[in-house]
Design a protein around this motif. Structure first.
Motif, mmCIF file in Angstrom:
data_model
loop_
_atom_site.group_PDB
_atom_site.id
_atom_site.type_symbol
_atom_site.label_atom_id
_atom_site.label_comp_id
_atom_site.label_asym_id
_atom_site.label_seq_id
_atom_site.Cartn_x
_atom_site.Cartn_y
_atom_site.Cartn_z
ATOM 1 N N PHE A 290 -41.636 66.411 -42.422
ATOM 2 C CA PHE A 290 -40.357 65.755 -42.152
ATOM 3 C C PHE A 290 -39.458 66.724 -41.396
ATOM 4 C CE2 PHE A 290 -42.095 64.281 -46.137
ATOM 5 C CZ PHE A 290 -41.995 62.893 -46.065
ATOM 6 N N THR A 291 -38.683 66.205 -40.449
ATOM 7 C CA THR A 291 -37.761 67.061 -39.713
ATOM 8 C C THR A 291 -36.563 66.257 -39.232
ATOM 9 O OG1 THR A 291 -37.568 68.669 -37.901
ATOM 10 C CG2 THR A 291 -38.929 66.725 -37.500
ATOM 11 N N ASP A 292 -35.532 66.995 -38.779
ATOM 12 C CA ASP A 292 -34.257 66.448 -38.330
ATOM 13 C C ASP A 292 -33.544 65.745 -39.497
ATOM 14 O OD1 ASP A 292 -32.214 66.231 -36.489
ATOM 15 O OD2 ASP A 292 -33.442 65.292 -34.957
ATOM 16 N N THR A 293 -32.394 65.164 -39.211
ATOM 17 C CA THR A 293 -31.532 64.665 -40.286
ATOM 18 C C THR A 293 -30.953 63.290 -39.955
ATOM 19 O OG1 THR A 293 -29.614 65.785 -39.325
ATOM 20 C CG2 THR A 293 -30.869 66.995 -40.987
ATOM 21 N N GLY A 294 -30.420 62.643 -41.001
ATOM 22 C CA GLY A 294 -29.753 61.353 -40.834
ATOM 23 C C GLY A 294 -30.633 60.332 -40.140
ATOM 24 N N LYS A 295 -30.039 59.593 -39.189
ATOM 25 C CA LYS A 295 -30.784 58.560 -38.466
ATOM 26 C C LYS A 295 -31.824 59.138 -37.520
ATOM 27 C CE LYS A 295 -27.050 55.139 -38.624
ATOM 28 N NZ LYS A 295 -26.132 54.288 -37.830
ATOM 29 N N LEU A 296 -31.749 60.438 -37.271
ATOM 30 C CA LEU A 296 -32.704 61.087 -36.370
ATOM 31 C C LEU A 296 -33.928 61.632 -37.104
ATOM 32 C CD1 LEU A 296 -30.198 63.057 -34.102
ATOM 33 C CD2 LEU A 296 -31.298 60.854 -33.627
ATOM 34 N N THR A 297 -33.956 61.475 -38.422
ATOM 35 C CA THR A 297 -35.088 61.988 -39.208
ATOM 36 C C THR A 297 -36.399 61.392 -38.707
ATOM 37 O OG1 THR A 297 -33.677 62.208 -41.151
ATOM 38 C CG2 THR A 297 -36.051 62.262 -41.513
ATOM 39 N N ALA B 112 -38.903 69.711 -43.946
ATOM 40 C CA ALA B 112 -38.265 70.638 -43.006
ATOM 41 C C ALA B 112 -37.003 70.038 -42.391
ATOM 42 C CB ALA B 112 -39.249 71.038 -41.919
ATOM 43 N N SER B 113 -36.363 69.119 -43.083
ATOM 44 C CA SER B 113 -35.090 68.543 -42.636
ATOM 45 C C SER B 113 -33.959 69.460 -43.113
ATOM 46 C CB SER B 113 -34.906 67.135 -43.215
ATOM 47 O OG SER B 113 -35.853 66.245 -42.672
ATOM 48 N N LEU B 114 -33.320 70.139 -42.176
ATOM 49 C CA LEU B 114 -32.323 71.151 -42.527
ATOM 50 C C LEU B 114 -30.913 70.593 -42.348
ATOM 51 C CD1 LEU B 114 -33.890 74.349 -40.897
ATOM 52 C CD2 LEU B 114 -34.259 73.382 -43.178
ATOM 53 N N TYR B 115 -30.264 70.264 -43.470
ATOM 54 C CA TYR B 115 -28.877 69.802 -43.464
ATOM 55 C C TYR B 115 -27.942 71.002 -43.633
ATOM 56 C CZ TYR B 115 -30.253 64.886 -43.923
ATOM 57 O OH TYR B 115 -30.777 63.627 -43.700
ATOM 58 N N PRO B 116 -26.775 70.985 -43.001
ATOM 59 C CA PRO B 116 -25.836 72.108 -43.142
ATOM 60 C C PRO B 116 -25.416 72.386 -44.584
ATOM 61 C CG PRO B 116 -25.202 70.721 -41.285
ATOM 62 C CD PRO B 116 -26.299 69.996 -42.007
ATOM 63 N N ASP B 117 -25.388 71.346 -45.437
ATOM 64 C CA ASP B 117 -24.987 71.560 -46.828
ATOM 65 C C ASP B 117 -26.165 71.939 -47.730
ATOM 66 O OD1 ASP B 117 -26.345 69.169 -46.973
ATOM 67 O OD2 ASP B 117 -24.694 68.012 -47.833
ATOM 68 N N ASN B 118 -27.348 72.117 -47.129
ATOM 69 C CA ASN B 118 -28.542 72.535 -47.875
ATOM 70 C C ASN B 118 -28.784 71.629 -49.079
ATOM 71 O OD1 ASN B 118 -30.774 74.215 -47.971
ATOM 72 N ND2 ASN B 118 -29.784 75.783 -49.195
ATOM 73 N N ARG B 119 -28.650 70.365 -48.885
ATOM 74 C CA ARG B 119 -28.699 69.391 -49.983
ATOM 75 C C ARG B 119 -30.067 69.271 -50.635
ATOM 76 N NH1 ARG B 119 -27.262 64.041 -46.664
ATOM 77 N NH2 ARG B 119 -25.560 65.466 -46.131
#
Length: 264
Positions: A131-138, A44-51
């Motif tokens: 899993f949630t959030d992105t980058g170093k905040l995952t 559930a980690s949502l990146y703006p680029d939908n990677r």
């Protein structure tokens, strides 16, 4: 008579050969035993680029390319992917989990490890790793699942808050998306990365699920996300309901969602 026997023999040989050629070998089959653990991955980690990413257990890739809002295996409702109550089997013990960004052309090699964590799995138990959030905040959290079935005429749910910028969320079960008169709160004040107790509801087709910030007024303006589907009310099923995305974002893929996947 002799000609008929020869022809019959040739036809039989041809049929056997044809069966051999059409045989599909899926490799060795290994059945799940009581000494194994089973795991579902709720990415559930949502990146703006939908990677796209893939996930590894102890250095071994266990998923195809998946994106945010895509549980694996099995997908779910208001998610990406298909809909099955499937899990991965794994030997119990300490497991290192990596979320990996692939090369631009997926050749099976790592481009960048986005997140790593370690979990301990016990034999005979069932888990979901969220899993949630992105980058170093995952962040990630693991829940243990109950595979028992509710009584006929009912479905069972557990709700988890995976919205990084909403500290606490309430889950409602209402009549439709535009009316609040029948909205019933079924999970209250669920903190970020925490889950509710199990909720058992009778099957009423056509109802709408809604999430609001904890304690918010019961109005249409306070709804963060909603979802309507009779498939979330199937008989004797067990579901995980989860809130994900970011409050204040109005566009996909990072806006708020309320989504479902099957446990049983």
């Amino acid at each position: 008579m002799r000609l008929f026997l020869v022809m019959s023999f040739c036809i039989a040989i041809f049929a056997i050969a044809a069966c051999d050629r059409n045989e599909i070998n899926y490799g060795d089959t290994e059945y799940v035993s009581a000494s194994d653990a089973v795991v579902k991955l709720n990415y559930a980690s949502l990146y703006p680029d939908n990677r796209y990413v893939f996930i590894k257990f102890n250095g071994k890739r266990v998923t195809p390319l998946i994106r945010g809002r895509q549980p694996f295996p099995g997908g779910g409702y208001n998610t990406l992917g298909d809909v099955r109550a499937d899990f991965l089997s794994i030997k119990p013990g300490d497991v290192k989990i990596d979320v990996v960004l692939p090369h631009s052309k997926d050749d099976g090699l790592d481009s960048l490890t986005l997140y790593s964590t370690n979990v301990k799995l016990e034999a005979g138990k069932r888990y979901t790793v969220h899993f949630t959030d992105t980058g170093k905040l995952t962040k990630s959290v693991m829940t243990e699942e109950d595979f028992s079935m509710p009584d006929s005429g009912y479905a069972r749910y557990r709700f988890i808050n995976l919205m990084p910028n909403v500290p606490e969320v309430d889950l409602y079960y209402g009549q439709n998306a535009t009316s609040v008169l029948a909205d019933k709160k079924v999970a209250s004040g669920i903190k970020y990365l925490e889950s509710s107790e199990y909720i058992t509801l009778n099957r009423a087709a056509g109802r709408t699920w809604k999430i609001r910030p904890a304690g918010a007024a019961v109005t249409t303006a306070t709804v963060l996300a909603s979802y309507t589907s009779a498939s979330t009310l199937l008989n004797q099923r067990t579901y995980t309901v989860y809130a994900l995305g970011y409050n204040g974002v109005k566009v996909a893929p990072t806006m708020p969602y309320v989504s479902f996947f099957h446990i049983r």
